[in-house]
Design an enzyme around this catalytic site. Structure first.
Site, mmCIF file in Angstrom:
data_model
loop_
_atom_site.group_PDB
_atom_site.id
_atom_site.type_symbol
_atom_site.label_atom_id
_atom_site.label_comp_id
_atom_site.label_asym_id
_atom_site.label_seq_id
_atom_site.Cartn_x
_atom_site.Cartn_y
_atom_site.Cartn_z
ATOM 1 C CB SER A 137 -0.903 0.019 1.243
ATOM 2 O OG SER A 137 -1.592 1.258 1.354
ATOM 3 C CE1 TYR A 150 -4.037 -2.563 5.677
ATOM 4 C CE2 TYR A 150 -3.638 -0.354 4.821
ATOM 5 C CZ TYR A 150 -3.887 -1.702 4.603
ATOM 6 O OH TYR A 150 -3.986 -2.174 3.321
#
Length: 256
Positions: A137, A150
């Site tokens: 990501s 995260y």
């Protein structure tokens, strides 16, 4: 396409029940792979006859990963591609207020799970001159408030991928990280945002307010296929992918 007609070998996609994983499994099949679609949740409706087979997998469970490895070993085609896509989001929370259970669960799935699956399948991938891809990501490079758990897992994944590339230099296996930016897609993308904002529809809608065309799972699936189908001497180390409207993690063009 039947399994014997798949000319690119066998691909394993983790976290493939929905979202990027499911789109990737379909795209790889169309590109000529036989595909094992591995996920904790198996589809409730049996898939149409194809070269995609489903396999129940929990990347955090060593026995489950070992069972996947046995399935791969028993397959008539050689394993040539592993797409480590399995991952979980966390609820939005400041570091001061976050639940450490979320931190541990996210790290165990997003990082240790990817390592465990890679360890199990790497000998076959080296033997078959294969390719390992990891879905990371952009938040693994630039974090945002209330997303530390995260983001930290994706930073760790990036470090692991880069280290693996160094350690396998000279071995006939390619290593790639694909790092998507702002996404909006099927139920998996929806699940990510529902988890992050605890089902608050207004908060979710605000993220996408005025943003034209966020990325879709199919966009990232095309990237996976493109990287996988380069000549075997070409390694795409890192591909960062954002929608046109997102110039950076913190800078998004909105029409309204």
């Amino acid at each position: 396409m039947t399994r014997t007609e798949s000319h690119r070998g066998l691909a394993v996609v983790t976290g493939a029940s929905a979202g990027i994983g499911r789109a990737t499994a379909k795209a790889l099949e169309q590109a000529g792979y036989a595909v094992i679609s591995a996920s904790r949740r198996l589809p409730t409706v049996p898939p149409a006859p194809s070269s995609i087979t489903t396999h129940q997998l929990d990347v955090t469970d060593a026995d489950s990963v070992a069972a996947l490895a046995r399935t791969v070993d028993d397959h008539p085609l050689p394993l040539t591609l592993l797409v480590n896509n399995a991952g979980i989001p966390t609820a939005a929370a400041t570091i001061a207020d976050s639940d450490l259970t979320d931190w541990r669960g996210t790290y165990d799935t997003n990082v240790v799970g990817a390592v465990q699956t890679t360890q199990a399948l790497l000998p076959a991938l080296i033997r078959n001159r294969g390719h390992v891809q990891f879905i990371g990501s952009t938040v693994g490079r630039v974090p945002y408030e209330r997303g530390a758990a995260y983001a930290a897992s994706k930073y760790a994944l990036t470090a692991m991928v880069q280290t693996l590339r160094l350690e396998l230099c000279g071995q006939p296996v390619r290593i790639t990280e694909i790092a998507p930016g702002m996404m909006r897609g099927d139920e998996a993308g929806g699940e990510f945002m529902r988890t992050r904002f605890k089902g608050d529809k207004d908060a979710i809608a605000a993220v996408y307010q005025g943003v034209e065309h966020p990325l879709t799972p199919e966009d990232i699936a095309e990237c996976v296929v493109w990287c996988a189908t380069r000549p075997t001497h070409v390694d795409i180390d890192l591909m960062e992918v954002r929608p046109l409207a997102q110039a950076a993690q913190h800078k998004v063009h909105r029409t309204a």
